[in-house]
Design an enzyme around this catalytic site. Structure first.
Site, mmCIF file in Angstrom:
data_model
loop_
_atom_site.group_PDB
_atom_site.id
_atom_site.type_symbol
_atom_site.label_atom_id
_atom_site.label_comp_id
_atom_site.label_asym_id
_atom_site.label_seq_id
_atom_site.Cartn_x
_atom_site.Cartn_y
_atom_site.Cartn_z
ATOM 1 N N ASP A 194 0.832 -1.196 0.000
ATOM 2 C CA ASP A 194 0.000 0.000 0.000
ATOM 3 C C ASP A 194 0.876 1.260 0.000
ATOM 4 O O ASP A 194 1.829 1.351 0.783
ATOM 5 C CB ASP A 194 -0.888 -0.036 1.258
ATOM 6 N N GLU A 236 2.069 -0.194 -4.808
ATOM 7 C CA GLU A 236 1.110 0.836 -5.222
ATOM 8 C C GLU A 236 1.884 2.146 -5.335
ATOM 9 O O GLU A 236 2.302 2.712 -4.326
ATOM 10 C CB GLU A 236 -0.015 0.968 -4.184
#
Length: 537
Positions: A194, A236
C-alpha cells in the site's frame, strides 16, 4: 529474462468486508472467502490479493492497522486465516497479503506508547514536529495533528487515526521486516504494498512520494524478507513513470516484482482537476497513448507492469468507461479483451468478472467511505450544491467498488443472511449475479475464464512486443509480434459503429465478443466489438 510464475498469473482482488458473510453480521469474513474458493478455481486465477484483514479499529476499512500479527475479529481469527491459506494452497491458489507500512492505526501499541511517553523509543517510530508545515492530508485538511499532551504535532498523510511511520528509524524497519517474515513463514504468496512510494518521505522538505531513500529501503526490505523466497511483490506507486517503474521492478535492482501505475486512472477526471471533477466520457486517444507508452517503455527484462481497470478505491470501470446499460455484457467483455492481451500481470477486482456496476447512491446516508464523506463536507461548506456532490460520489466514490458481491437472486444477493448488510447491495443483483453468470456459457465470466487460460498457456502474452495500430479515435487496436507469430487485438471503445479497414483475411480467431468474419467483410465495427486474431504467416 528469467521467467517467474507471476508473468503468467492473473490475480483476483478480494475486499473481505464485501465478499461473503458466513457469520450473519452483514460483513464478509475469512470463512466466506474459503467457502468460495471452488468458484475462484473455476475462474482459473493464480492468486488472491486480500485487502487488509489485520486487527484494526476500521477507521479506513482496515488500512489503519493496530496489530499486524492478529486478525480483525469482524473477519474471524488466525485459525480461519490458516484454514484459508491451507485450502487455497490445496487448490494451487496463492494468497497475496496487503502490506500497509506507511502508517499504522493510532491504536497500535507503538503509537499508544509514543503518545503516552514522549521519552520512549516508540516516540521516534513516528514523525513529530513542534510546528506544522503546509503538508496536506490525502483525505483533506492538514497532514499534522496536535497532540495536546506534549504540544507536538504528528504527521498523518491519511486520516488523523493513521499516523505515519518514521522509516528513517532502523528499529521500525526491522520490526516491519520481522512482521513480513512472520507472514512469509505462514506460506503466503506475496505482498501488495500500500502507498509504498510514500515511505521515503522527507516531511520538512514537503517531499512525500519518491523520496531519495525510498529505493534504499526497498532493497533492504527485499534482502531482509522476501528476496530469498518465491513470492511476488507489487507496489502501489501513484507517481510512477516507466523510468521510475524500472527502478522498482528491474530484476537486478532486487526491489519489487512489479508496480501498479495509475496514469490511466487520471483520465477519470478532468485534466489537472481533483478526482471529484470527473470527466463526462473516456478520452480514448489519451488512453491509447498512456497504455502504449507503458507497453513500449517498460521493456521485457527491464521491469514488469500490472494491468487493471478496477480496485477497491476506484469506481466500476463498466459504469465510468463502459456502457452499464444496453451494452453492459458486451462492453465488459471488450474492456477485458483490451486489457488482458497486453504485457503485464492482470488484476481482476471481485465482481468485475460478472459485470458488476456502480451503485445508485441516493444520499449521504447510504455512503460509508471516509474519503467521500470528507469530500462532501468540505464541498458543501464551500457552496457546492448537494446534487452535484452526490453526482460525483455516484460516479467516482470508493463505495461503488465496495458494495457486496452479488452471488445469486437470494436476499442480499446471497452475500449475507443478516437483516442489513454493512453497505447496501446493488438493486441490480436480480440481473447481475454469479449463479446466472455460471449458467450462461456466453456470460462475461467465461470471457474472463478464457483470457486467464490464454495467459497461462500462451508465451506470446508475456514475451511478444507491442505496436499501436493507426485507427479511428474510438478504436483501440494493437499488434503483438512473437517470432513468426503476429496477433492483432481490435476493440471499439464506444457506443457507435466505427470503420475498421485493416485487411485481416484468413486470420484465426483467438477470442472475440462478436462475429469477426462480419467485421472483416463489412469493414465496420459494431458498438463495443472486440476480438483478437492470429495472422496467417
Amino acid at each position: 529474462m528469467q521467467k517467474q510464475w507471476w508473468h503468467k498469473a492473473t490475480i483476483y482482488q478480494i475486499y473481505p468486508r464485501s465478499f461473503k458473510d458466513t457469520s450473519g453480521n452483514g460483513i464478509g469474513d475469512l470463512k466466506g472467502i474459503t467457502s468460495q474458493l471452488d468458484y475462484l478455481q473455476k475462474l482459473g486465477i493464480t492468486a488472491i490479493w486480500l485487502s487488509p484483514v489485520y486487527q484494526s479499529p476500521m477507521d479506513d476499512n482496515g488500512y489503519d492497522i493496530s496489530d499486524y500479527e492478529a486478525i480483525a475479529e469482524v473477519f474471524g481469527n488466525m485459525d480461519d486465516m490458516d484454514d484459508l491459506l491451507a485450502a487455497a494452497n490445496e487448490r494451487g491458489i496463492k494468497i497475496i497479503m496487503d502490506l500497509v507500512v506507511n502508517h499504522t492505526s493510532d491504536e497500535h501499541a507503538w503509537f499508544v506508547e509514543a503518545r503516552e511517553n514522549p521519552n520512549s523509543p516508540e516516540r521516534d517510530y513516528y514523525i513529530w514536529r513542534d510546528e506544522p508545515n503546509n503538508l496536506m492530508s490525502i483525505f483533506s485538511g492538514s497532514a499534522w495533528e496536535l497532540d495536546e499532551a506534549s504540544g507536538q504535532y504528528y504527521l498523518h498523510l491519511f486520516s488523523k487515526k493513521q499516523p505515519d511511520l518514521n522509516w528513517e528509524n532502523a528499529h521500525v524497519r526491522q520490526k516491519i521486516y520481522d512482521m513480513m517474515n512472520f507472514w512469509i513463514a505462514k506460506g503466503i504468496g506475496g505482498f501488495r504494498m500500500d502507498v509504498i512510494d510514500l515511505i521515503g518521505k522527507i516531511p520538512d522538505s514537503e517531499i512525500t512520494g519518491n523520496g531519495p531513500r525510498l529505493h534504499d529501503y526497498l532493497k533492504e526490505m527485499n534482502q531482509a524478507t522476501f528476496g530469498n523466497h518465491d513470492v511476488m511483490t507489487v507496489g502501489e506507486t501513484w507517481g510512477a513513470t516507466p523510468e521510475i517503474a524500472r527502478q522498482y521492478s528491474r530484476p537486478e535492482n532486487k526491489e519489487l516484482s512489479m508496480v501498479f501505475q495509475f496514469e490511466h486512472v487520471g483520465l477519470q477526471h478532468k485534466p489537472n482537476a481533483p478526482k471529484w471533477d470527473y470527466a463526462e466520457e473516456l478520452d480514448v486517444p489519451a488512453l491509447k497513448t498512456i497504455f502504449s507508452k507503458w507497453q513500449t517503455e517498460l521493456k521485457l527484462g527491464e521491469g514488469w507492469n500490472s494491468l487493471f481497470w478496477n480496485n477497491h478505491d476506484l469506481p466500476r470501470v463498466l459504469s465510468i468507461w463502459g456502457n452499464d446499460s444496453i451494452y453492459r455484457e458486451k462492453s465488459a467483455k471488450a474492456l477485458a479483451i483490451l486489457l488482458h492481451l497486453m504485457r503485464g500481470t492482470p488484476y481482476i477486482y471481485q465482481g468485475e468478472e460478472i459485470g458488476m456496476t456502480n451503485y445508485p447512491f441516493k444520499d449521504l446516508t447510504e455512503v460509508d467511505d471516509i474519503e467521500s464523506l470528507n469530500y462532501a463536507k468540505e464541498a458543501m461548506e464551500n457552496g457546492v450544491p448537494a446534487a452535484r456532490v452526490m453526482s460525483s460520489i455516484r460516479k467516482v466514490g470508493r463505495d461503488n467498488a465496495r458494495t457486496p458481491m452479488q452471488w445469486s437472486k437470494d436476499t442480499h444477493a446471497g452475500f449475507s443472511e443478516a437483516q442489513e448488510t454493512w453497505l447496501p447491495v446493488n438493486p441490480n443483483y436480480q440481473e447481475i449475479n454469479v449463479a446466472d453468470a455460471l449458467a450462461n456459457q456466453d456470460s462475461i465470466f467465461y470471457t474472463y475464464q478464457q483470457l486467464i487460460a490464454l495467459r497461462k498457456d500462451q508465451d506470446w502474452l508475456v514475451e511478444a512486443d507491442y505496436h499501436l495500430l493507426p485507427t479511428a479515435d474510438k478504436v483501440f487496436a494493437y499488434q503483438r509480434q512473437f517470432g513468426e507469430e503476429t496477433y492483432v487485438i481490435v476493440v471499439n471503445v464506444s457506443d457507435q459503429e466505427q470503420v475498421f479497414a485493416k485487411d485481416l483475411a484468413g486470420a484465426e480467431v483467438v477470442i472475440t465478443n462478436t462475429d469477426v468474419d462480419k467485421v472483416l467483410e463489412t469493414k465496420h465495427l459494431q458498438p463495443w466489438d472486440a476480438f483478437c486474431v492470429k495472422l496467417s504467416v
